[in-house]
Motif scaffolding. Structure first.
Motif, short mmCIF file in Angstrom:
data_model
loop_
_atom_site.label_atom_id
_atom_site.label_comp_id
_atom_site.label_asym_id
_atom_site.label_seq_id
_atom_site.Cartn_x
_atom_site.Cartn_y
_atom_site.Cartn_z
N TRP A 164 0.82 -1.21 0.00
CA TRP A 164 0.00 0.00 0.00
C TRP A 164 0.85 1.27 0.00
O TRP A 164 0.61 2.20 -0.76
CB TRP A 164 -0.93 -0.02 1.22
CG TRP A 164 -1.94 1.07 1.26
CD1 TRP A 164 -2.88 1.36 0.32
CD2 TRP A 164 -2.15 1.99 2.33
NE1 TRP A 164 -3.66 2.41 0.72
CE2 TRP A 164 -3.23 2.82 1.95
CE3 TRP A 164 -1.54 2.20 3.56
CZ2 TRP A 164 -3.70 3.84 2.77
CZ3 TRP A 164 -2.00 3.22 4.38
CH2 TRP A 164 -3.07 4.03 3.99
N VAL A 165 1.88 1.33 0.84
CA VAL A 165 2.79 2.48 0.89
C VAL A 165 4.00 2.15 0.03
O VAL A 165 4.67 1.15 0.24
CB VAL A 165 3.23 2.80 2.33
CG1 VAL A 165 4.23 3.95 2.34
CG2 VAL A 165 2.02 3.13 3.19
N LYS A 166 4.28 3.01 -0.94
CA LYS A 166 5.32 2.75 -1.93
C LYS A 166 6.69 3.23 -1.44
O LYS A 166 6.81 4.28 -0.80
CB LYS A 166 4.98 3.42 -3.26
CG LYS A 166 3.58 3.10 -3.81
CD LYS A 166 3.37 1.61 -4.00
CE LYS A 166 2.04 1.29 -4.68
NZ LYS A 166 0.87 1.47 -3.80
N SER A 167 7.71 2.46 -1.80
CA SER A 167 9.09 2.84 -1.49
C SER A 167 9.57 3.88 -2.50
O SER A 167 8.94 4.09 -3.54
CB SER A 167 9.99 1.60 -1.57
OG SER A 167 10.12 1.19 -2.93
N PRO A 168 10.69 4.55 -2.23
CA PRO A 168 11.23 5.49 -3.22
C PRO A 168 11.47 4.87 -4.58
O PRO A 168 11.21 5.50 -5.62
CB PRO A 168 12.55 5.96 -2.57
CG PRO A 168 12.29 5.84 -1.10
CD PRO A 168 11.44 4.61 -0.95
N ALA A 169 11.95 3.61 -4.62
CA ALA A 169 12.18 2.95 -5.90
C ALA A 169 10.86 2.71 -6.63
O ALA A 169 10.77 2.87 -7.85
CB ALA A 169 12.91 1.62 -5.68
N GLU A 170 9.84 2.34 -5.89
CA GLU A 170 8.53 2.13 -6.51
C GLU A 170 7.96 3.44 -7.03
O GLU A 170 7.37 3.50 -8.13
CB GLU A 170 7.56 1.52 -5.49
CG GLU A 170 7.85 0.08 -5.14
CD GLU A 170 6.84 -0.47 -4.15
OE1 GLU A 170 6.01 -1.29 -4.55
OE2 GLU A 170 6.88 -0.04 -2.98
N LEU A 171 8.11 4.51 -6.26
CA LEU A 171 7.58 5.81 -6.68
C LEU A 171 8.26 6.30 -7.95
O LEU A 171 7.62 6.94 -8.80
CB LEU A 171 7.73 6.83 -5.56
CG LEU A 171 6.83 6.61 -4.35
CD1 LEU A 171 7.13 7.63 -3.26
CD2 LEU A 171 5.36 6.68 -4.74
N SER A 172 9.53 5.99 -8.12
CA SER A 172 10.22 6.36 -9.34
C SER A 172 9.59 5.67 -10.55
O SER A 172 9.36 6.31 -11.60
CB SER A 172 11.70 6.00 -9.23
OG SER A 172 12.38 6.28 -10.44
N LEU A 173 9.27 4.40 -10.41
CA LEU A 173 8.63 3.66 -11.49
C LEU A 173 7.20 4.15 -11.73
O LEU A 173 6.74 4.21 -12.88
CB LEU A 173 8.64 2.16 -11.20
CG LEU A 173 10.02 1.50 -11.21
CD1 LEU A 173 9.92 0.04 -10.77
CD2 LEU A 173 10.66 1.59 -12.59
N MET A 174 6.50 4.49 -10.66
CA MET A 174 5.13 4.98 -10.82
C MET A 174 5.10 6.34 -11.50
O MET A 174 4.20 6.63 -12.30
CB MET A 174 4.41 5.02 -9.47
CG MET A 174 4.21 3.64 -8.86
SD MET A 174 2.73 3.53 -7.85
CE MET A 174 1.44 3.68 -9.07
N ARG A 175 6.07 7.18 -11.20
CA ARG A 175 6.17 8.46 -11.90
C ARG A 175 6.40 8.24 -13.39
O ARG A 175 5.81 8.91 -14.24
CB ARG A 175 7.29 9.31 -11.31
CG ARG A 175 6.97 9.91 -9.95
CD ARG A 175 8.05 10.90 -9.52
NE ARG A 175 7.71 11.55 -8.26
CZ ARG A 175 8.08 11.11 -7.07
NH1 ARG A 175 8.82 10.01 -6.97
NH2 ARG A 175 7.70 11.75 -5.97
N SER A 176 7.28 7.28 -13.70
CA SER A 176 7.55 6.99 -15.11
C SER A 176 6.32 6.42 -15.80
O SER A 176 6.01 6.79 -16.95
CB SER A 176 8.72 6.00 -15.23
OG SER A 176 9.92 6.57 -14.76
N SER A 177 5.60 5.54 -15.12
CA SER A 177 4.40 4.97 -15.71
C SER A 177 3.35 6.04 -15.96
O SER A 177 2.74 6.11 -17.04
CB SER A 177 3.83 3.89 -14.77
OG SER A 177 2.70 3.26 -15.35
#
Length: 454
Positions: A164-177
């Protein structure tokens, strides 16, 4: 994403598990179009989150207390003939050296070893509703004794709590998506013109995101022209969009396992009618108020309640139902024009972590889709408003300073949209003309057809 991220996730899961328990997580099974023709493989999000592995296997996590754990993986036996058809599979050495698996087993050992592990475990975490997962029936049968002893419990709530809470690495991918999807939606605006086919815009979106690095669409693209914008999950995409009509495009992609979900509504001729603009501006105003409410400490349920109140006021002001007052709309009449929630969590799945309810207090690092909309039935009683459907949807990160819109590359301001629509039409037509006129040789299929007609 670095392998250490996946190891940390397994440690976090072990902290949530009862000491001495095991968690069993199968990968996704293959799905088939027909016969032996498979759909493109999509890994189960929970399995991918824990392992990073993009093939069929069964993972077992043994919790020893605190973050101590043991990661076991059951892999299909090497099969050279199968690899000739499907390509190389993950082997024992790579599983241990690349993915940090502690122990690798042959999948044929799965029944006996699961039964043995379950018999000595304090509890077994397994989701019995994963009916279509890899080796599901074998795992379920091996857990027969554990089921009888009441030792089993669901794994999914723990997985969703972690995801549910995203890590910094996940947020980077979500921004790209999100930016990839938003850029492709913007190009669809630029390529629009009166009479354009819905399927052409859907194809333009898919081409754009895949060229930019997305692996697949996050869901079937909605390219709904005219009154079909009032069909929430319209997916036929099989008609032209006429002069004076709007297109509602709801589209997203998966970028290295993380989904985006973006919606915009625009007039294909580049000009909103007065009624279209009035409805659009109402939805746009609600969007901004709801974004302002996306803050730590709030909840998705509170944001939805706000959207109901604001849209009810807007519907009353439009005068669609002259005898209805605000209390009538807020009491439930709004559902005739706004039938979905304000949003949903977003991550590795489009509707992510669905066991985390809308009343959970929002925290920094949570990502959600915020999507107010109004859908006016195509009925004569609504006059010039009949058949107008507008939805504006963005991917939104909860941060300590409030909402961060990850998909803001594509505009929402109606004046900016009008300036964009059609701006690339001549360029696109020229590109296609040049691509089809590069040779004077008659295509073989066309020549054969002409010959057969003589």
């Amino acid at each position: 994403m670095h392998v250490e991220e996946f190891a940390a996730r397994r440690q976090n899961l072990a902290r949530l598990m009862p000491p001495g328990s095991i968690a069993i997580l199968p990968a996704a099974s293959l799905a088939y179009v027909t016969g032996v023709i498979p759909y493109p493989y999509r890994q189960d999000a929970d399995f991918l989150y824990l392992t990073g592995i993009q093939q069929q296997a069964v993972a077992v996590i043994q919790a020893g207390g605190n973050a101590d754990h043991r990661f076991q993986l059951f892999l299909p036996a090497p099969d050279l003939e199968k690899e000739r058809w499907d390509g190389a599979w993950l082997g024992r050495h790579a599983a241990q050296q690349v993915f940090r698996v502690d122990v690798v087993h042959n999948i044929l050992e799965l029944p006996a070893r699961v039964q043995q592990l379950a018999s000595s475990a304090s509890a077994v975490l397994f989701d019995f509703d994963r009916h279509n997962s890899y080796q599901f029936q074998i795992v379920r049968q091996a857990l027969h004794e554990a089921i009888g002893k009441g030792k089993t419990m669901p794994l999914r709530p723990h997985m969703h709590r972690l995801r549910w809470v995203k890590s910094p690495a996940e947020l980077s991918l979500m921004r790209s998506s999100a930016s990839t999807a938003a850029q492709s939606v913007q190009h669809c605006m630029e390529a629009s013109h009166a009479g354009i086919q819905e399927r052409v815009l859907a194809a333009e979106f898919e081409y754009g995101v895949k060229v930019a690095g997305a692996s697949r669409l996050a869901y079937p693209t909605v390219a709904a022209g005219g009154p079909d914008a009032c069909t929430i999950h319209y997916s036929r995409n099989d008609k032209p969009v006429g002069d004076g009509q709007m297109i509602l495009m709801d589209a997203g992609c998966e970028y290295h396992g993380y989904a985006s979900d973006v919606t915009r509504t625009w007039p294909v001729n580049g000009r909103y009618s007065p009624e279209q603009r009035r409805v659009y501006n109402m939805v746009l105003s609600v969007r901004q108020r709801c974004l302002d409410a996306v803050v730590p400490g709030s909840t998705l349920a509170k944001v939805h309640a706000l959207s109901v109140q604001l849209l009810s006021e807007g519907l009353r002001d439009l005068g669609l139902l002259p005898t209805a007052g605000l209390e009538d709309f807020t009491a439930g009449l709004y559902r005739e024009f706004y039938c979905h929630s304000i949003g949903h969590y977003l991550g590795m799945d489009v509707h992510d972590t669905n066991t985390v309810g809308p009343h959970r207090t929002l925290e920094p690092g949570v990502v959600m889709a915020i999507e107010p909309g109004v859908y006016i039935p195509d009925h004569p009683q609504f006059g010039a408003y009949a058949g107008i459907g507008v939805r504006i949807e963005d991917d939104v990160l909860v941060s300590t300073s409030g909402a961060q819109v990850l998909s803001d590359i594509v505009p929402v301001d109606p004046d900016e949209i009008e300036a964009l629509v059609g701006s690339a039409v001549d360029e696109d037509r020229l590109r296609r003309t040049e691509s089809h006129s590069g040779s004077d040789t008659e295509p073989a299929v066309a020549a054969a057809s002409a010959a057969s007609a003589c």
